[in-house]
Motif scaffolding. Structure first.
Motif, mmCIF file in Angstrom:
data_model
loop_
_atom_site.group_PDB
_atom_site.id
_atom_site.type_symbol
_atom_site.label_atom_id
_atom_site.label_comp_id
_atom_site.label_asym_id
_atom_site.label_seq_id
_atom_site.Cartn_x
_atom_site.Cartn_y
_atom_site.Cartn_z
ATOM 1 N N LEU A 74 6.321 -2.079 -8.296
ATOM 2 C CA LEU A 74 6.740 -2.826 -6.969
ATOM 3 C C LEU A 74 5.697 -3.274 -5.832
ATOM 4 O O LEU A 74 5.934 -4.508 -5.299
ATOM 5 C CB LEU A 74 7.759 -1.993 -6.362
ATOM 6 C CG LEU A 74 9.104 -1.626 -7.064
ATOM 7 C CD1 LEU A 74 9.888 -0.631 -6.382
ATOM 8 C CD2 LEU A 74 9.611 -2.831 -7.385
ATOM 9 N N LYS A 75 4.534 -2.545 -6.131
ATOM 10 C CA LYS A 75 3.505 -2.873 -5.209
ATOM 11 C C LYS A 75 2.813 -4.251 -5.579
ATOM 12 O O LYS A 75 2.462 -4.886 -4.593
ATOM 13 C CB LYS A 75 2.450 -1.880 -5.355
ATOM 14 C CG LYS A 75 0.881 -1.979 -4.946
ATOM 15 C CD LYS A 75 -0.311 -2.178 -5.633
ATOM 16 C CE LYS A 75 -1.434 -2.756 -5.107
ATOM 17 N NZ LYS A 75 -2.550 -2.743 -5.948
ATOM 18 N N LYS A 134 0.848 -1.042 -0.100
ATOM 19 C CA LYS A 134 0.118 -0.116 0.017
ATOM 20 C C LYS A 134 0.983 1.195 -0.059
ATOM 21 O O LYS A 134 0.646 2.246 -0.615
ATOM 22 C CB LYS A 134 -1.038 -0.034 1.195
ATOM 23 C CG LYS A 134 -1.932 -0.940 1.241
ATOM 24 C CD LYS A 134 -2.642 -1.444 0.190
ATOM 25 C CE LYS A 134 -3.621 -0.373 -0.153
ATOM 26 N NZ LYS A 134 -4.524 -0.529 -1.665
ATOM 27 N N VAL A 135 1.915 1.454 0.483
ATOM 28 C CA VAL A 135 2.812 2.207 0.629
ATOM 29 C C VAL A 135 3.481 2.470 -0.612
ATOM 30 O O VAL A 135 3.786 3.680 -1.366
ATOM 31 C CB VAL A 135 3.869 2.124 1.586
ATOM 32 C CG1 VAL A 135 5.141 3.173 1.529
ATOM 33 C CG2 VAL A 135 3.365 2.171 3.161
ATOM 34 N N LEU A 136 3.756 1.442 -1.514
ATOM 35 C CA LEU A 136 4.544 1.543 -2.695
ATOM 36 C C LEU A 136 3.383 1.963 -3.591
ATOM 37 O O LEU A 136 3.605 2.808 -4.636
ATOM 38 C CB LEU A 136 5.035 0.271 -3.093
ATOM 39 C CG LEU A 136 6.438 -0.276 -2.428
ATOM 40 C CD1 LEU A 136 6.474 -1.590 -2.845
ATOM 41 C CD2 LEU A 136 7.630 0.580 -2.793
ATOM 42 N N VAL A 172 8.693 6.986 -6.342
ATOM 43 C CA VAL A 172 9.470 5.646 -6.768
ATOM 44 C C VAL A 172 10.200 5.677 -8.029
ATOM 45 O O VAL A 172 11.279 5.287 -8.127
ATOM 46 C CB VAL A 172 8.863 4.470 -6.122
ATOM 47 C CG1 VAL A 172 9.749 3.301 -6.767
ATOM 48 C CG2 VAL A 172 8.435 4.208 -4.817
ATOM 49 N N TYR A 173 9.121 5.858 -8.999
ATOM 50 C CA TYR A 173 9.581 5.885 -10.569
ATOM 51 C C TYR A 173 10.566 6.948 -10.803
ATOM 52 O O TYR A 173 11.872 6.782 -11.366
ATOM 53 C CB TYR A 173 8.430 6.065 -11.131
ATOM 54 C CG TYR A 173 8.528 5.946 -12.546
ATOM 55 C CD1 TYR A 173 9.181 4.465 -13.099
ATOM 56 C CD2 TYR A 173 8.196 6.906 -13.721
ATOM 57 C CE1 TYR A 173 9.137 4.366 -14.774
ATOM 58 C CE2 TYR A 173 8.421 6.620 -15.247
ATOM 59 C CZ TYR A 173 9.040 5.599 -15.545
ATOM 60 O OH TYR A 173 9.070 5.198 -16.784
ATOM 61 N N LYS A 174 10.617 8.197 -9.763
ATOM 62 C CA LYS A 174 11.568 8.976 -10.085
ATOM 63 C C LYS A 174 12.956 8.879 -9.346
ATOM 64 O O LYS A 174 13.854 9.006 -9.983
ATOM 65 C CB LYS A 174 11.039 10.359 -9.524
ATOM 66 C CG LYS A 174 12.309 11.632 -9.640
ATOM 67 C CD LYS A 174 11.361 12.908 -9.033
ATOM 68 C CE LYS A 174 12.219 13.991 -9.072
ATOM 69 N NZ LYS A 174 11.885 15.369 -8.581
ATOM 70 N N ILE A 179 13.400 3.668 -13.870
ATOM 71 C CA ILE A 179 13.554 1.965 -14.140
ATOM 72 C C ILE A 179 12.439 1.313 -13.788
ATOM 73 O O ILE A 179 11.730 0.416 -14.622
ATOM 74 C CB ILE A 179 14.627 1.493 -13.254
ATOM 75 C CG1 ILE A 179 16.050 2.324 -13.787
ATOM 76 C CG2 ILE A 179 14.988 -0.029 -13.383
ATOM 77 C CD1 ILE A 179 17.322 1.749 -13.041
ATOM 78 N N VAL A 180 11.819 1.407 -12.390
ATOM 79 C CA VAL A 180 10.722 0.930 -11.966
ATOM 80 C C VAL A 180 9.572 2.014 -11.180
ATOM 81 O O VAL A 180 10.180 2.742 -10.474
ATOM 82 C CB VAL A 180 10.929 -0.488 -11.253
ATOM 83 C CG1 VAL A 180 11.780 -0.105 -10.142
ATOM 84 C CG2 VAL A 180 9.728 -1.261 -10.968
ATOM 85 N N SER A 181 8.348 1.667 -11.193
ATOM 86 C CA SER A 181 7.779 2.310 -10.617
ATOM 87 C C SER A 181 7.028 1.874 -9.399
ATOM 88 O O SER A 181 7.232 0.430 -9.030
ATOM 89 C CB SER A 181 6.171 2.750 -11.380
ATOM 90 O OG SER A 181 5.511 1.593 -11.586
ATOM 91 N N GLY A 182 6.423 2.659 -8.383
ATOM 92 C CA GLY A 182 6.160 2.202 -7.009
ATOM 93 C C GLY A 182 4.923 1.059 -7.149
ATOM 94 O O GLY A 182 4.806 0.065 -6.657
ATOM 95 N N HIS A 183 4.011 1.378 -8.473
ATOM 96 C CA HIS A 183 3.073 0.415 -8.573
ATOM 97 C C HIS A 183 3.424 -1.031 -9.138
ATOM 98 O O HIS A 183 2.661 -2.001 -8.672
ATOM 99 C CB HIS A 183 1.942 0.963 -9.703
ATOM 100 C CG HIS A 183 0.576 0.571 -9.564
ATOM 101 N ND1 HIS A 183 -0.278 0.760 -8.631
ATOM 102 C CD2 HIS A 183 -0.045 -0.578 -10.085
ATOM 103 C CE1 HIS A 183 -1.669 0.183 -8.685
ATOM 104 N NE2 HIS A 183 -1.379 -0.819 -9.747
#
Length: 288
Positions: free
Chosen positions: A226-227, A204-206, A213-215, A220-224
């Protein structure tokens, strides 16, 4: 016991009705569909957000195989088999529903993302009732809980109000860790429930930090994305628990276990080791 059950359900219904009366409707924000990573690979739009759902299918299939082959895990009660079956069907269906949603993110496709997740959430609550409160009540509650989850999705789509869905999603996040700690389990390895809850919280945090996170990862990878991977760890830990656990002879809650451990540690730290020394007389007389 029957009066307590009726009282508990009555209180729960009253609280829900009061919540619906005193709180404003929560519409679905259209900004939710604006994900950070929109890159296309191999002709797949929003590719990483789509592909990162694949682990749900893998663990869903593995979970069902484990359930129906007795040599991998042993379930004491029939209701448990039904509850875990609903859970793994929900987990496996997330792979298809979430992938479908991320191909074309909008409210209509979001239904198919949330529906299997809701089935998994509600099944877990029923499993907890079976294991830690009462088998009969838990087994009977599987269908009503799953239906409540489905109704919350339907209500959101017809009235654009997320309040019932929010209750279905977040109430288990509070209830399950509390029950895992306070109620004595039938089986060992109860701490795996807390690991699963921790990974869900991380997911939920990601999700909330999708664009940051993407920035931070230099696109390279976004928070969603990784979520999805963090959320997939929830059924992974629960599957490990099913494989490893055994029936607990003396039922003892995690809280009781921790208290005993803390008490022993304090007693161990308070013990002072004593040493005795013996001295011998050394003659200094010249023997020459």
């Amino acid at each position: 016991m029957r009066r307590r059950t009726i009282s508990a359900w009555t209180v729960a219904v009253i609280c829900f009705v009061v919540l619906m009366i005193v709180t404003p409707a929560i519409p679905q924000s259209q900004e939710y569909h604006d994900f950070a990573d929109k890159r296309e690979f191999l002709g797949i739009p929003n590719a990483l957000n789509v592909i990162s759902n694949f682990p749900f299918l893998v663990i869903g299939v593995i979970g069902l195989i484990i359930l129906y082959h007795g040599k991998y895990c042993k379930l004491s009660l029939q209701g448990e088999l039904w509850g875990w079956t609903c859970f793994y069907i929900g987990v496996g269906a997330v792979a298809f529903g979430s992938a479908y949603y991320h191909l074309t993110p909008n409210d209509a496709t979001l239904v198919w993302d949330r529906l299997p997740m809701t089935i998994a959430f509600t099944s877990i609550v029923a499993i907890f009732i079976i294991e830690r409160i009462d088998e009969k009540k838990g087994t009977i509650s599987i269908i009503p809980l799953v239906l409540a989850g489905i109704i919350s999705i339907v209500y959101w789509r017809f009235f654009d109000d997320l309040r019932p869905y929010a209750v279905v999603q977040f109430a288990p996040c509070i209830a399950i860790p509390l029950m895992a700690i306070l109620l004595p389990p039938m089986y060992t390895h109860s701490t795996y429930w807390l690991w699963a809850a921790g990974f869900y919280l991380l997911a939920k945090v990601l999700e909330a930090a999708d664009k940051p996170v993407y920035k931070w990862t230099n696109h390279i990878v976004s928070g969603h994305t990784l979520k999805h991977l963090a959320a997939a760890m929830v059924p992974v830990f629960l599957t490990l628990m099913l494989v490893k656990r055994t029936t607990q002879i003396e039922r003892q809650s995690l809280l009781q276990t921790w208290r005993i451990s803390w008490t022993k540690r304090r007693e161990g730290n308070s013990n002072i080791e004593s040493y005795t020394c013996s001295y011998s007389t050394v003659s200094t007389e010249d023997t020459r």
